[in-house]
Design a protein around this motif. Structure first.
Motif, PDB file in Angstrom:
ATOM      1  N   ARG A  48     -18.335 -28.071 -71.905  1.00 38.77           N
ATOM      2  CA  ARG A  48     -18.948 -28.465 -73.126  1.00 38.77           C
ATOM      3  C   ARG A  48     -18.279 -29.293 -73.943  1.00 38.77           C
ATOM      4  O   ARG A  48     -18.654 -29.912 -74.845  1.00 38.77           O
ATOM      5  N   TRP A  49     -17.079 -29.142 -73.901  1.00 34.90           N
ATOM      6  CA  TRP A  49     -15.925 -29.829 -74.750  1.00 34.90           C
ATOM      7  C   TRP A  49     -14.869 -30.588 -73.692  1.00 34.90           C
ATOM      8  O   TRP A  49     -13.766 -30.279 -73.653  1.00 34.90           O
ATOM      9  N   PRO A  50     -15.393 -31.846 -73.163  1.00 32.62           N
ATOM     10  CA  PRO A  50     -14.507 -32.326 -72.220  1.00 32.62           C
ATOM     11  C   PRO A  50     -13.428 -33.363 -73.200  1.00 32.62           C
ATOM     12  O   PRO A  50     -12.449 -33.906 -72.275  1.00 32.62           O
ATOM     13  N   THR A  51     -13.480 -33.743 -74.098  1.00 34.88           N
ATOM     14  CA  THR A  51     -12.581 -34.650 -74.894  1.00 34.88           C
ATOM     15  C   THR A  51     -11.584 -33.939 -75.956  1.00 34.88           C
ATOM     16  O   THR A  51     -10.886 -34.670 -76.368  1.00 34.88           O
ATOM     17  N   LEU A  52     -11.548 -32.599 -75.853  1.00 33.25           N
ATOM     18  CA  LEU A  52     -10.684 -32.014 -76.972  1.00 33.25           C
ATOM     19  C   LEU A  52      -9.217 -32.272 -76.708  1.00 33.25           C
ATOM     20  O   LEU A  52      -8.538 -32.490 -77.805  1.00 33.25           O
ATOM     21  N   PHE A  53      -8.712 -32.558 -75.497  1.00 34.86           N
ATOM     22  CA  PHE A  53      -7.380 -32.933 -75.174  1.00 34.86           C
ATOM     23  C   PHE A  53      -6.929 -34.071 -75.558  1.00 34.86           C
ATOM     24  O   PHE A  53      -6.159 -34.677 -75.304  1.00 34.86           O
ATOM     25  N   PRO A  77      -9.672 -39.632 -80.807  1.00 34.78           N
ATOM     26  CA  PRO A  77      -9.425 -40.601 -79.428  1.00 34.78           C
ATOM     27  C   PRO A  77      -9.511 -42.046 -79.662  1.00 34.78           C
ATOM     28  O   PRO A  77      -8.751 -42.883 -78.900  1.00 34.78           O
ATOM     29  N   ASN A  78     -10.379 -42.396 -80.855  1.00 36.38           N
ATOM     30  CA  ASN A  78     -10.197 -43.990 -81.016  1.00 36.38           C
ATOM     31  C   ASN A  78      -9.437 -44.440 -81.849  1.00 36.38           C
ATOM     32  O   ASN A  78      -9.317 -45.492 -82.115  1.00 36.38           O
ATOM     33  N   GLY A  79      -8.307 -43.716 -82.274  1.00 40.13           N
ATOM     34  CA  GLY A  79      -7.099 -44.022 -82.900  1.00 40.13           C
ATOM     35  C   GLY A  79      -7.252 -43.902 -84.356  1.00 40.13           C
ATOM     36  O   GLY A  79      -6.419 -43.821 -85.105  1.00 40.13           O
ATOM     37  N   THR A  80      -8.383 -43.494 -84.791  1.00 38.47           N
ATOM     38  CA  THR A  80      -8.507 -43.234 -86.253  1.00 38.47           C
ATOM     39  C   THR A  80      -8.066 -41.641 -86.754  1.00 38.47           C
ATOM     40  O   THR A  80      -7.936 -40.873 -85.718  1.00 38.47           O
TER      41      THR A  80
END
Length: 261
Positions: A48-53, A77-80
């Motif tokens: 459900r939350w694949p990008t938290l890390f 993740p995009n640097g902002t």
């Protein structure tokens, strides 16, 4: 020493910190809540939350036990970056996660999270998602602090040499290097005893820490690797490190001596 200001995001290494009855001051001070389910957002369910890390959190000021927890800065993740003080913080995080979330600093009553169990033998479940109750004292999975030793990490690496057993895979608060050669999982033998750090802090060793799918996830330069958890299961029933509670608080520093009482 590490603290993780937002639950299930990457945290920050610290050279010194105040330890209170809630562990390292500022640790797990914030968490996200899934607005649809009402559950606390956790990397324990990476489906459900694949990008938290890929998110990293750091406190914006030194925490003070007499004051509220400082605001947190979250690197996306995009640097902002987005601050907990921004009026649109929930919108920014929801867009980045592609799911409606709210950033919390107060623990809801009867907080729950979802946990995914991979298809490995000798786990409590296999290829399943379960609802897990969280303790009432904060955004913690078990107790307020987690400790492990370099001896245990070295043993796991010896059993699986191609695996990267970086301590960050296990999200500890404290990593202790024994002064002399110790057997693997030496911290298990400390259960029921008190660990003294410096002159002030005393921690009570409670029980082993059961590991989950989070140890296998990619983060930073560490690749996704199910073999990390498989090795822990085979070597010590998925127990790596120990949970501790705070018997007496105070300031600790990275180079403070550690003794077992």
């Amino acid at each position: 020493m590490w603290r993780y200001p937002v639950k299930s995001m990457l945290g920050e290494e610290v050279e010194a910190t105040l330890v209170t009855e809630r562990g390292l001051l500022g640790d797990r001070a914030y968490a996200l809540m899934d607005r649809e389910t009402g559950r606390i957002v956790s990397s324990k369910n990476p489906r459900r939350w694949p990008t938290l890390f890929k998110f990293k959190a750091a406190l914006m000021d030194l925490p003070d036990v007499r004051e509220r927890v400082p605001p947190v800065m979250i690197a996306l993740p995009n640097g902002t970056r987005v601050s907990s003080e921004q009026g649109d913080v929930d919108r920014v995080l929801s867009c980045a996660l592609e799911r409606e979330v709210s950033l919390l600093s107060q623990v809801p009553e009867r907080a729950q999270l979802e946990q995914y169990w991979p298809d490995l033998e000798n786990l409590a479940h296999r290829e399943a998602v379960t609802d897990e109750e969280m303790p009432p004292n904060g955004f913690f999975d078990g107790e307020v602090m987690h400790l492990l030793t370099t001896a245990t990490l070295a043993r796991l690496h010896s059993l699986y040499p191609s695996g990267s057993f970086d301590p960050l895979r296990f999200r500890p608060n404290l990593v202790v290097t024994p002064a002399r050669a110790e057997s693997a999982f030496v911290e298990d033998s400390w259960i029921g005893r008190t660990i003294a750090i410096g002159e002030q802090v005393r921690l009570r060793i409670l029980r082993p820490t059961g590991r989950c799918v989070m140890t296998t996830l990619a983060q930073g330069d560490l690749p996704k690797d199910l073999g990390i958890l498989r090795t822990a299961v085979q070597a010590n029933r998925a127990k790596v490190g120990v949970y501790v509670t705070v018997a007496h608080g105070g300031v600790i520093r990275r180079d403070d001596p550690v003794t077992i009482e």
